[in-house]
Design a protein around this motif. Structure first.
Motif, PDB file in Angstrom:
ATOM      1  N   ARG A 172       0.815  -1.197   0.000  1.00 24.23           N
ATOM      2  CA  ARG A 172       0.000   0.000   0.000  1.00 24.23           C
ATOM      3  C   ARG A 172       0.857   1.259   0.000  1.00 24.23           C
ATOM      4  NH1 ARG A 172      -2.249  -0.929   4.220  1.00 24.23           N
ATOM      5  NH2 ARG A 172      -3.893  -2.239   3.426  1.00 24.23           N
ATOM      6  N   GLN A 173       1.993   1.216   0.715  1.00 23.01           N
ATOM      7  CA  GLN A 173       2.852   2.384   0.755  1.00 23.01           C
ATOM      8  C   GLN A 173       3.374   2.710  -0.637  1.00 23.01           C
ATOM      9  OE1 GLN A 173       3.701   4.555   3.295  1.00 23.01           O
ATOM     10  NE2 GLN A 173       4.508   5.662   1.522  1.00 23.01           N
ATOM     11  N   ASN A 174       3.775   1.682  -1.376  1.00 18.59           N
ATOM     12  CA  ASN A 174       4.267   1.892  -2.733  1.00 18.59           C
ATOM     13  C   ASN A 174       3.172   2.482  -3.612  1.00 18.59           C
ATOM     14  OD1 ASN A 174       6.248   1.565  -4.897  1.00 18.59           O
ATOM     15  ND2 ASN A 174       4.831   0.015  -5.668  1.00 18.59           N
ATOM     16  N   ALA A 175       1.936   1.998  -3.419  1.00  9.73           N
ATOM     17  CA  ALA A 175       0.822   2.527  -4.212  1.00  9.73           C
ATOM     18  C   ALA A 175       0.598   4.002  -3.920  1.00  9.73           C
ATOM     19  CB  ALA A 175      -0.454   1.731  -3.919  1.00  9.73           C
ATOM     20  N   ILE A 176       0.693   4.369  -2.635  1.00 11.29           N
ATOM     21  CA  ILE A 176       0.459   5.753  -2.252  1.00 11.29           C
ATOM     22  C   ILE A 176       1.529   6.668  -2.832  1.00 11.29           C
ATOM     23  CG2 ILE A 176       0.444   7.325  -0.265  1.00 11.29           C
ATOM     24  CD1 ILE A 176      -0.942   5.096   1.306  1.00 11.29           C
ATOM     25  N   ASP A 177       2.761   6.181  -2.901  1.00 16.86           N
ATOM     26  CA  ASP A 177       3.857   7.013  -3.379  1.00 16.86           C
ATOM     27  C   ASP A 177       3.895   7.135  -4.890  1.00 16.86           C
ATOM     28  OD1 ASP A 177       4.676   7.532  -0.820  1.00 16.86           O
ATOM     29  OD2 ASP A 177       6.173   5.942  -0.765  1.00 16.86           O
ATOM     30  N   ASN A 178       3.167   6.285  -5.605  1.00 19.32           N
ATOM     31  CA  ASN A 178       3.123   6.381  -7.058  1.00 19.32           C
ATOM     32  C   ASN A 178       2.256   7.567  -7.482  1.00 19.32           C
ATOM     33  OD1 ASN A 178       4.779   4.250  -7.643  1.00 19.32           O
ATOM     34  ND2 ASN A 178       3.137   2.759  -7.804  1.00 19.32           N
ATOM     35  N   GLY A 179       2.349   7.941  -8.782  1.00 22.19           N
ATOM     36  CA  GLY A 179       1.608   9.086  -9.268  1.00 22.19           C
ATOM     37  C   GLY A 179       0.130   8.825  -9.446  1.00 22.19           C
ATOM     38  N   TYR A 180      -0.674   9.837  -9.185  1.00 24.08           N
ATOM     39  CA  TYR A 180      -2.116   9.801  -9.399  1.00 24.08           C
ATOM     40  C   TYR A 180      -2.493  10.984 -10.276  1.00 24.08           C
ATOM     41  CZ  TYR A 180      -2.517   6.352  -5.661  1.00 24.08           C
ATOM     42  OH  TYR A 180      -2.402   5.225  -4.899  1.00 24.08           O
ATOM     43  N   ASP A 181      -3.557  10.851 -11.054  1.00 27.20           N
ATOM     44  CA  ASP A 181      -3.884  11.937 -11.961  1.00 27.20           C
ATOM     45  C   ASP A 181      -5.365  12.289 -12.044  1.00 27.20           C
ATOM     46  OD1 ASP A 181      -4.749   9.696 -13.321  1.00 27.20           O
ATOM     47  OD2 ASP A 181      -3.566  10.075 -15.140  1.00 27.20           O
ATOM     48  N   CYS A 182      -6.206  11.747 -11.157  1.00 25.32           N
ATOM     49  CA  CYS A 182      -7.627  12.099 -11.216  1.00 25.32           C
ATOM     50  C   CYS A 182      -7.851  13.580 -10.901  1.00 25.32           C
ATOM     51  CB  CYS A 182      -8.441  11.247 -10.247  1.00 25.32           C
ATOM     52  SG  CYS A 182      -8.796   9.575 -10.851  1.00 25.32           S
ATOM     53  N   ALA A 183      -7.161  14.090  -9.882  1.00 24.66           N
ATOM     54  CA  ALA A 183      -7.385  15.469  -9.458  1.00 24.66           C
ATOM     55  C   ALA A 183      -7.041  16.467 -10.545  1.00 24.66           C
ATOM     56  CB  ALA A 183      -6.577  15.761  -8.197  1.00 24.66           C
ATOM     57  N   SER A 184      -6.143  16.078 -11.449  1.00 27.79           N
ATOM     58  CA  SER A 184      -5.741  16.980 -12.538  1.00 27.79           C
ATOM     59  C   SER A 184      -6.378  16.602 -13.872  1.00 27.79           C
ATOM     60  CB  SER A 184      -4.207  16.960 -12.684  1.00 27.79           C
ATOM     61  OG  SER A 184      -3.749  15.648 -12.976  1.00 27.79           O
ATOM     62  N   ASN A 185      -7.249  15.604 -13.857  1.00 25.78           N
ATOM     63  CA  ASN A 185      -7.833  15.098 -15.094  1.00 25.78           C
ATOM     64  C   ASN A 185      -9.342  14.889 -14.893  1.00 25.78           C
ATOM     65  OD1 ASN A 185      -8.645  13.672 -17.361  1.00 25.78           O
ATOM     66  ND2 ASN A 185      -6.822  12.371 -17.433  1.00 25.78           N
ATOM     67  N   PRO A 186     -10.141  15.936 -15.108  1.00 25.00           N
ATOM     68  CA  PRO A 186     -11.592  15.815 -14.884  1.00 25.00           C
ATOM     69  C   PRO A 186     -12.249  14.717 -15.713  1.00 25.00           C
ATOM     70  CG  PRO A 186     -10.955  18.121 -15.137  1.00 25.00           C
ATOM     71  CD  PRO A 186      -9.740  17.300 -15.492  1.00 25.00           C
ATOM     72  N   GLU A 187     -11.731  14.477 -16.903  1.00 32.05           N
ATOM     73  CA  GLU A 187     -12.311  13.417 -17.739  1.00 32.05           C
ATOM     74  C   GLU A 187     -12.123  12.046 -17.099  1.00 32.05           C
ATOM     75  OE1 GLU A 187     -11.856  11.577 -22.280  1.00 32.05           O
ATOM     76  OE2 GLU A 187     -10.869  13.462 -21.728  1.00 32.05           O
ATOM     77  N   LYS A 188     -10.936  11.811 -16.540  1.00 29.32           N
ATOM     78  CA  LYS A 188     -10.698  10.535 -15.871  1.00 29.32           C
ATOM     79  C   LYS A 188     -11.515  10.436 -14.585  1.00 29.32           C
ATOM     80  CE  LYS A 188      -7.011   7.454 -14.280  1.00 29.32           C
ATOM     81  NZ  LYS A 188      -5.548   7.207 -14.246  1.00 29.32           N
ATOM     82  N   THR A 189     -11.611  11.539 -13.858  1.00 27.14           N
ATOM     83  CA  THR A 189     -12.434  11.561 -12.650  1.00 27.14           C
ATOM     84  C   THR A 189     -13.868  11.154 -12.964  1.00 27.14           C
ATOM     85  OG1 THR A 189     -11.115  13.241 -11.519  1.00 27.14           O
ATOM     86  CG2 THR A 189     -13.430  13.085 -10.894  1.00 27.14           C
ATOM     87  N   GLU A 190     -14.427  11.736 -14.017  1.00 27.03           N
ATOM     88  CA  GLU A 190     -15.801  11.420 -14.415  1.00 27.03           C
ATOM     89  C   GLU A 190     -15.927   9.965 -14.826  1.00 27.03           C
ATOM     90  OE1 GLU A 190     -19.274  10.771 -16.798  1.00 27.03           O
ATOM     91  OE2 GLU A 190     -17.212  10.618 -17.499  1.00 27.03           O
ATOM     92  N   LYS A 191     -14.936   9.465 -15.535  1.00 25.36           N
ATOM     93  CA  LYS A 191     -14.976   8.073 -16.003  1.00 25.36           C
ATOM     94  C   LYS A 191     -14.977   7.101 -14.840  1.00 25.36           C
ATOM     95  CE  LYS A 191     -12.425   4.840 -18.975  1.00 25.36           C
ATOM     96  NZ  LYS A 191     -11.240   4.696 -19.865  1.00 25.36           N
ATOM     97  N   ILE A 192     -14.119   7.341 -13.858  1.00 27.45           N
ATOM     98  CA  ILE A 192     -14.040   6.437 -12.708  1.00 27.45           C
ATOM     99  C   ILE A 192     -15.324   6.494 -11.896  1.00 27.45           C
ATOM    100  CG2 ILE A 192     -12.885   6.110 -10.484  1.00 27.45           C
ATOM    101  CD1 ILE A 192     -10.259   6.832 -11.925  1.00 27.45           C
ATOM    102  N   ALA A 193     -15.841   7.690 -11.674  1.00 26.73           N
ATOM    103  CA  ALA A 193     -17.095   7.818 -10.934  1.00 26.73           C
ATOM    104  C   ALA A 193     -18.245   7.150 -11.685  1.00 26.73           C
ATOM    105  CB  ALA A 193     -17.396   9.298 -10.691  1.00 26.73           C
ATOM    106  N   ARG A 194     -18.305   7.383 -12.986  1.00 25.89           N
ATOM    107  CA  ARG A 194     -19.390   6.823 -13.798  1.00 25.89           C
ATOM    108  C   ARG A 194     -19.345   5.301 -13.814  1.00 25.89           C
ATOM    109  NH1 ARG A 194     -18.867   5.174 -18.678  1.00 25.89           N
ATOM    110  NH2 ARG A 194     -17.026   6.470 -19.083  1.00 25.89           N
ATOM    111  N   THR A 195     -18.159   4.726 -13.992  1.00 27.78           N
ATOM    112  CA  THR A 195     -18.084   3.270 -14.073  1.00 27.78           C
ATOM    113  C   THR A 195     -18.356   2.605 -12.721  1.00 27.78           C
ATOM    114  OG1 THR A 195     -15.664   3.398 -13.843  1.00 27.78           O
ATOM    115  CG2 THR A 195     -16.553   3.227 -16.069  1.00 27.78           C
TER     116      THR A 195
END
Length: 303
Positions: A172-195
């Motif tokens: 889990r620590q490794n996952a947390i330290d990796n990059g995330y991009d939902c906050a900077s990518n509204p299209e991806k945010t919408e896709k994850i929420a929608r699915t």
């Protein structure tokens, strides 16, 4: 162990605090059910499975002890909602005696769909293992032809063992330290929420078609609401970045569900003001699970 469609499931285990049979964690108190034959099937990730507590203090066990209902805990660590739906489908297809009549099926989701699907390398419905498995397939097929696609079909067992050995326990620590991009990518945010809402809807349709009742729950996470988390390390740079993912995706889940008229239970605030409920960003101890059960009984059990 690896399994098609659901990707992984824990092997059976017998211990002092944890017991697993046929891939399902033991639920304490489920034998005390009333004679009304109501059944409660809980699906979700490690919060449902019971990371951090013994068999008797998982929330499915506490629910069984509180309500005296028949309960089965189908949760599994790191599952996204799509895996729970696949596992439920497997149960229905593979086990003719798996009966959903008079069954209440609950999906307890949100944390893993953000934690895993907001990772920068994850672009679709993939699990936390998707890229890892693809990378292993790619490296193996570049090796001499022992693991070529042609040979794979004749050496499937050996191939899967080789892949399994390459996969390490989820960190889990490794996952947390990796990059995330939902906050900077509204299209991806919408896709994850929608699915996620789509998956809940598909699960609801499936359960109701087989005579059961379905409830989706948006689960709490330490970054949302006002729990006391001063004793946890949630303010480092990487964790602040993770907070932003939940703050981006969770409101969109609620908005999409509301627009569609899809009813779900929002429990994101149940730990507000609670001291020492969380043991990390999403898992809770016995006190937290008791609070969760007090809310679930209000929504799931008819007086």
């Amino acid at each position: 162990s690896y399994h098609d469609f659901i990707t992984w499931r824990r092997d059976d285990f017998s211990g002092v605090t944890i017991n697993i049979q046929n891939g399902v964690r033991n639920t304490i108190g489920s034998t005390l059910q009333h004679s009304d034959n109501e059944k409660y099937y809980f699906f979700g990730g490690s919060t449902t499975w019971g990371m951090g507590v013994d068999d008797g203090n998982t929330y499915p066990s506490l629910f069984a002890q509180t309500t005296h209902k028949k309960v089965i805990n189908f949760g599994e660590t790191a599952y996204i909602a799509r895996q729970s739906l696949a596992y439920l489908n497997n149960k229905i297809i593979r086990e003719p005696m798996f009966d959903l009549s008079r069954a209440h099926v609950l999906f307890y989701d949100g944390v893993n769909d953000v934690l895993h699907r907001c990772r920068a390398e994850n672009e679709g419905l993939g699990t936390v293992r998707e890229k890892q498995i693809r990378d292993q397939l790619s490296s193996l097929t570049r090796s001499p032809p022992k693991y070529s696609f042609a040979a794979t079909f004749n050496q499937l067992q050996e191939f899967l063992v080789a892949v399994a050995r390459k996969l390490k326990v989820f960190d889990r620590q490794n996952a947390i330290d990796n990059g995330y991009d939902c906050a900077s990518n509204p299209e991806k945010t919408e896709k994850i929420a929608r699915t996620l809402v789509d998956t809940w809807q598909a699960a609801s349709n499936l359960v109701e078609r087989h005579g059961g009742k379905f409830t989706a729950v948006l689960q709490p996470v330490a970054y949302i609401g006002n729990p006391n988390t001063s004793y946890l390390d949630l303010t480092s740079t990487s964790r602040i970045g993770l907070r932003a993912q939940y703050e981006a995706v969770y409101p969109v889940i609620k908005t999409i569900a509301e627009k569609r008229g899809f009813h779900f239970v929002d429990l994101t605030d149940i730990y507000d003001g609670c001291n020492d409920c969380y043991i990390d960003l999403c898992h809770v101890g016995p006190q937290g699970n008791q609070i969760l059960v007090s809310h679930l009984t209000k929504h799931l059990v008819n007086d």
